[in-house]
Design an enzyme around this catalytic site. Structure first.
Site, mmCIF file in Angstrom:
data_model
loop_
_atom_site.group_PDB
_atom_site.id
_atom_site.type_symbol
_atom_site.label_atom_id
_atom_site.label_comp_id
_atom_site.label_asym_id
_atom_site.label_seq_id
_atom_site.Cartn_x
_atom_site.Cartn_y
_atom_site.Cartn_z
ATOM 1 N N ASN A 47 64.460 2.639 -45.212
ATOM 2 C CA ASN A 47 64.139 1.757 -44.081
ATOM 3 C C ASN A 47 65.179 1.843 -42.966
ATOM 4 O O ASN A 47 64.834 1.955 -41.790
ATOM 5 C CB ASN A 47 63.989 0.308 -44.558
ATOM 6 C CG ASN A 47 62.816 0.154 -45.519
ATOM 7 O OD1 ASN A 47 62.044 1.089 -45.704
ATOM 8 N ND2 ASN A 47 62.699 -1.006 -46.129
ATOM 9 N N HIS B 274 44.129 1.963 2.551
ATOM 10 C CA HIS B 274 42.699 1.943 2.188
ATOM 11 C C HIS B 274 42.078 3.334 2.329
ATOM 12 O O HIS B 274 40.883 3.457 2.558
ATOM 13 C CB HIS B 274 41.922 0.942 3.054
ATOM 14 C CG HIS B 274 42.597 -0.383 3.168
ATOM 15 N ND1 HIS B 274 42.407 -1.405 2.254
ATOM 16 C CD2 HIS B 274 43.516 -0.851 4.059
ATOM 17 C CE1 HIS B 274 43.153 -2.447 2.596
ATOM 18 N NE2 HIS B 274 43.852 -2.137 3.688
ATOM 19 N N SER C 267 35.604 28.645 -11.689
ATOM 20 C CA SER C 267 34.450 28.136 -12.411
ATOM 21 C C SER C 267 33.743 29.312 -13.059
ATOM 22 O O SER C 267 33.712 30.405 -12.510
ATOM 23 C CB SER C 267 33.513 27.427 -11.431
ATOM 24 O OG SER C 267 32.203 27.406 -11.943
ATOM 25 N N LYS D 282 34.708 28.729 -6.503
ATOM 26 C CA LYS D 282 35.527 27.569 -6.841
ATOM 27 C C LYS D 282 36.975 27.907 -7.174
ATOM 28 O O LYS D 282 37.284 28.901 -7.798
ATOM 29 C CB LYS D 282 34.930 26.832 -8.062
ATOM 30 C CG LYS D 282 33.630 26.139 -7.808
ATOM 31 C CD LYS D 282 33.735 24.961 -6.828
ATOM 32 C CE LYS D 282 34.498 23.807 -7.415
ATOM 33 N NZ LYS D 282 33.739 23.079 -8.424
ATOM 34 N N GLU E 226 44.606 17.468 -12.233
ATOM 35 C CA GLU E 226 43.542 16.703 -12.892
ATOM 36 C C GLU E 226 43.932 16.370 -14.334
ATOM 37 O O GLU E 226 43.706 15.265 -14.826
ATOM 38 C CB GLU E 226 42.223 17.482 -12.873
ATOM 39 C CG GLU E 226 41.576 17.508 -11.504
ATOM 40 C CD GLU E 226 40.334 18.389 -11.459
ATOM 41 O OE1 GLU E 226 39.590 18.451 -12.461
ATOM 42 O OE2 GLU E 226 40.112 19.028 -10.416
ATOM 43 N N TYR F 17 60.776 -4.672 -42.893
ATOM 44 C CA TYR F 17 60.050 -3.406 -42.785
ATOM 45 C C TYR F 17 58.670 -3.497 -43.423
ATOM 46 O O TYR F 17 58.499 -4.055 -44.499
ATOM 47 C CB TYR F 17 60.834 -2.271 -43.470
ATOM 48 C CG TYR F 17 60.077 -0.959 -43.448
ATOM 49 C CD1 TYR F 17 60.168 -0.108 -42.357
ATOM 50 C CD2 TYR F 17 59.211 -0.613 -44.497
ATOM 51 C CE1 TYR F 17 59.435 1.072 -42.309
ATOM 52 C CE2 TYR F 17 58.482 0.564 -44.450
ATOM 53 C CZ TYR F 17 58.594 1.408 -43.357
ATOM 54 O OH TYR F 17 57.865 2.556 -43.299
HETATM 55 N N1 ARG Z 1 58.156 7.347 -44.021
HETATM 56 C C1 ARG Z 1 58.599 6.013 -43.799
HETATM 57 C C2 ARG Z 1 58.438 5.636 -42.320
HETATM 58 O O1 ARG Z 1 58.177 6.497 -41.554
HETATM 59 C C3 ARG Z 1 60.014 5.871 -44.192
HETATM 60 C C4 ARG Z 1 60.401 4.496 -44.630
HETATM 61 C C5 ARG Z 1 59.668 4.178 -45.878
HETATM 62 N N2 ARG Z 1 60.098 2.993 -46.488
HETATM 63 C C6 ARG Z 1 59.389 2.363 -47.392
HETATM 64 N N3 ARG Z 1 59.873 1.334 -47.934
HETATM 65 N N4 ARG Z 1 58.191 2.779 -47.699
HETATM 66 O O2 ARG Z 1 58.568 4.523 -41.920
#
Ligand code: ARG
Length: 459
Positions: free
Chosen positions: A112, A158, A279, A285, A292, A319
């Site tokens: 995490n 405008h 085109s 063209k 674009e 997380y």
């Molecule tokens: N692959 C996970 C992500 O991109 C990494 C962290 C995963 N952590 C967990 N507790 N599953 O976030």
């Protein structure tokens, strides 16, 4: 043989094939490999300095990671979907090479805080690259603006002819936008450049870590000061994508103008053939495909912004797996933005201007009507009255099919006795431009001063 998961001990059955592929991120997060290794090396050095990891283990980790990095750069590293993501792939390859020392690397951290660190490291580099590309595009616009600091074109409101401006002045408007875009990128970088590592899974860790040391090794300005926040928020990615969206928005505006200007009905510019296509059915063209596409791709980047905002909305601390979805929008935003900037800087060098067509358009639109009104005010007429006088003069000129500057003095004096021979100096486009001689105005001397200011800023 399948690579078993780092967490497989607790489970009685493997995930299904479908779930495995659904949850794996290696298909895209392999792009974080370089920064993942960089982060791991700093983490290992910190653990060693804190007495958590032996010298021998650190040595082995450095050696193993160097080999993995070589393989990575040589395109020889094989990614396994069984190992889910880039973090576990690299860790397993390390352990395959160096044994137990590789298994000790993950001490005091979690994927995490690892992934949050990786994204920040990666994004920091991409922000720097983006700022550089923004400068290149500004330089390219400045070159064209310099060539056309005196070139008269109609300024529009405008989409109706309003007042004369110079083409250089018009281009400088975009230089201003891009300069702010670069400022926004730099500002966003300050909040990207803080270290999540040490937050571990969510609550911090029991090891005697030194987060400031890790931050210093990785070039972060500071650490994130709350572990729950550090692993969970992706506001920095949203900020970046918002800044990127504004760049694309600005370029979509310029693109729209290039497309209009290149239309034979307007005919102000031509764009070099290498940015256009023909085109398959209409032999005559020549289509402005690049502008674009930029216009179209701006929608794609704004879409990524909305995706990231929606991803973050209502996520409880800390997380959640949702956050894995941050990468593809972010990666594609960077790719789209950077390619667009690169191609744009080149395309602006391929723009040919047709000054006669621009000037003719100014003369058709009574673009100096405001100048006549200002002239009368300077002779003592209240502005509202002078506005009325000029409106009548314009109606007369329109009926005659001529520009205000083409009306004989006697005809003009029929609308106001205050009008004298000197009126013609303000009725020409050049006279109109020259009078707007203040900071930010379109007088060629002011345009040149702004070009010099921008060049100094970008030097
Ligand atoms: N692959 C996970 C992500 O991109 C990494 C962290 C995963 N952590 C967990 N507790 N599953 O976030």
């Amino acid at each position: 043989m399948q690579d078993s998961h780092a967490w497989s001990g607790r489970f009685s059955e493997p995930v299904s094939e479908l779930v495995k592929h659904y949850t794996a991120s290696i298909g895209f997060d392999y792009r974080l490999a370089e920064v993942d290794i960089e982060g791991s090396l700093a983490h290992a050095a910190m653990l060693n300095r804190s007495g958590v990891l032996s010298d021998a283990d650190l040595e082995a980790i450095r050696r193993g990671m160097a080999e993995i990095r070589d393989d990575l750069r040589a395109g020889k590293l094989e990614w396994s979907v069984d190992l889910e993501d880039v973090h576990m792939n690299i860790e397993r390859r390390l352990t395959d090479r160096i044994g137990d020392a590789g298994k000790r690397l993950h001490t005091g951290r979690s994927r995490n805080d690892q992934v949050a660190t990786d994204i920040r490291l990666w994004l920091r580099g991409e922000i720097d690259a983006t700022v550089h590309l923004l400068s290149e595009l500004q330089r390219s616009l400045l070159d064209l603006a310099e060539t056309h600091a005196d070139t008269v074109m109609p300024g529009f409101t405008h989409l109706q002819v309003a007042q004369p401006v110079t083409f250089g002045h018009h281009l400088l408007a975009y230089v201003e936008m891009l300069a702010r875009d670069a400022e926004r990128m730099q500002d966003c970088r300050k909040r990207v450049n803080r270290l999540p590592l040490g937050a571990a899974a969510l609550a911090g860790t029991t090891y005697p870590i030194d987060r400031h040391y890790t931050a210093e090794l990785l070039g972060f300005d500071d650490v994130c000061h709350n572990s729950l926040d550090a692993v969970s928020d992706r506001d920095f990615a949203i900020e970046f994508t918002a800044a990127a969206s504004l760049v694309m928005l600005h370029l979509s505006r310029l693109s729209e103008e290039l497309i209009l200007w290149m239309s034979p009905r307007v005919g102000f510019i031509d764009i070099a053939d290498r940015f256009c296509t023909g085109s398959s059915i209409m032999p005559q063209k020549k289509n402005p495909d690049v502008p674009e596409l930029v216009r179209g791709k701006s929608g794609r980047v704004v879409g990524h912004l909305i995706a990231l905002i929606t991803l973050m909305k209502a996520q409880p601390l800390a997380y959640n797996k949702d956050n894995q979805e941050d990468k593809e929008p972010l990666f594609d935003t960077v790719d789209t933005l950077q390619t667009t900037l690169r191609i744009y800087a080149d395309m602006m060098r391929g723009v040919t201007v047709k000054p006669e067509a621009m000037r003719a358009a100014v003369l058709q639109g009574f673009a100096t009507a405001t100048d006549l009104a200002d002239y009368l005010v300077k002779k003592g007429l209240p502005f509202r009255d002078s506005h009325e006088v000029v409106a009548l003069a314009v109606r007369h000129a329109e009926r005659q099919g001529v520009d205000l500057a083409d009306l004989p003095l006697a005809a003009l004096q029929g609308f106001s006795a205050l009008i004298a021979e000197d009126v013609y100096t303000v009725l020409t486009p050049e006279g109109s431009l020259a009078q707007r001689d203040h900071v930010g105005g379109t007088a060629p001397s002011q345009v040149k001063a702004q070009i010099a200011r921008h060049r100094g800023r970008l030097a």
